[in-house]
Design a protein around this motif. Structure first.
Motif, PDB file in Angstrom:
ATOM      1  N   TRP A 191      85.420  15.999  34.593  1.00 62.49           N
ATOM      2  CA  TRP A 191      86.493  16.549  35.416  1.00 62.49           C
ATOM      3  C   TRP A 191      87.388  15.414  35.889  1.00 62.49           C
ATOM      4  N   ALA A 192      88.689  15.689  36.005  1.00 62.41           N
ATOM      5  CA  ALA A 192      89.653  14.693  36.459  1.00 62.41           C
ATOM      6  C   ALA A 192      90.725  15.383  37.294  1.00 62.41           C
ATOM      7  N   PRO A 193      91.355  14.647  38.226  1.00 60.71           N
ATOM      8  CA  PRO A 193      92.472  15.230  38.977  1.00 60.71           C
ATOM      9  C   PRO A 193      93.597  15.629  38.027  1.00 60.71           C
ATOM     10  N   ALA A 194      94.259  16.721  38.333  1.00 61.54           N
ATOM     11  CA  ALA A 194      95.322  17.248  37.465  1.00 61.54           C
ATOM     12  C   ALA A 194      96.403  16.212  37.198  1.00 61.54           C
ATOM     13  N   ASN A 195      96.702  15.356  38.173  1.00 63.75           N
ATOM     14  CA  ASN A 195      97.756  14.364  37.980  1.00 63.75           C
ATOM     15  C   ASN A 195      97.347  13.241  37.031  1.00 63.75           C
ATOM     16  N   GLN A 196      96.089  13.215  36.582  1.00 63.18           N
ATOM     17  CA  GLN A 196      95.634  12.198  35.631  1.00 63.18           C
ATOM     18  C   GLN A 196      95.520  12.743  34.204  1.00 63.18           C
ATOM     19  N   VAL A 197      95.833  14.020  34.014  1.00 60.59           N
ATOM     20  CA  VAL A 197      95.817  14.637  32.687  1.00 60.59           C
ATOM     21  C   VAL A 197      97.288  14.844  32.314  1.00 60.59           C
ATOM     22  N   PRO A 198      97.824  14.028  31.396  1.00 63.40           N
ATOM     23  CA  PRO A 198      99.274  13.994  31.170  1.00 63.40           C
ATOM     24  C   PRO A 198      99.964  15.341  30.990  1.00 63.40           C
ATOM     25  N   ASP A 199      99.444  16.215  30.124  1.00 65.30           N
ATOM     26  CA  ASP A 199     100.158  17.484  29.904  1.00 65.30           C
ATOM     27  C   ASP A 199     100.045  18.423  31.097  1.00 65.30           C
ATOM     28  N   VAL A 200      99.003  18.281  31.896  1.00 62.37           N
ATOM     29  CA  VAL A 200      98.878  19.087  33.115  1.00 62.37           C
ATOM     30  C   VAL A 200      99.779  18.495  34.196  1.00 62.37           C
ATOM     31  N   ALA A 201      99.786  17.181  34.351  1.00 59.26           N
ATOM     32  CA  ALA A 201     100.635  16.527  35.348  1.00 59.26           C
ATOM     33  C   ALA A 201     102.101  16.869  35.119  1.00 59.26           C
ATOM     34  N   ALA A 202     102.511  16.999  33.865  1.00 59.64           N
ATOM     35  CA  ALA A 202     103.904  17.328  33.546  1.00 59.64           C
ATOM     36  C   ALA A 202     104.292  18.715  34.059  1.00 59.64           C
TER      37      ALA A 202
END
Length: 103
Positions: free
Chosen positions: A80-91
């Motif tokens: 699991w990772a914070p959303a802001n660290q997953v590029p396509d989710v952060a976008a």
């Protein structure tokens, strides 16, 4: 001649055997196409929710239910990772307009 038949049988057996994936295991499902948004799970209120397609995730971001700090996970991720660290989710957070000013 018998050796030739054995070699031919071994080659035929090897050709019909399923190929292993690069990771050494065959999950049965191919990875997502480049540029495609793979469904994602989100930790909401301490529980796993999803998987969510892109449109549903955008709606949950717009409602404030999913934030940049929300934990997310999808296949191919180690954990699991914070959303802001997953590029396509952060976008996706840039897609949501800011809240209307109070009147």
């Amino acid at each position: 001649m018998a050796i030739g038949q054995q070699v031919a049988q071994q080659i035929a057996s090897a050709a019909s055997a399923p190929a292993a994936s690069p990771q050494g295991e065959n999950s049965g499902a191919p990875p997502p196409l480049p540029g495609a948004f793979a469904p994602i799970y989100v930790a909401l209120n301490g529980a796993q929710a999803g998987p969510f397609a892109k449109d549903e995730l955008v709606a949950r971001i717009a409602s404030g239910e999913v934030t940049r700090d929300s934990l997310v996970w999808r296949e191919q991720m180690a954990g699991w990772a914070p959303a802001n660290q997953v590029p396509d989710v952060a976008a996706l957070f840039g897609v949501v307009p800011p809240p209307l000013p109070a009147q």
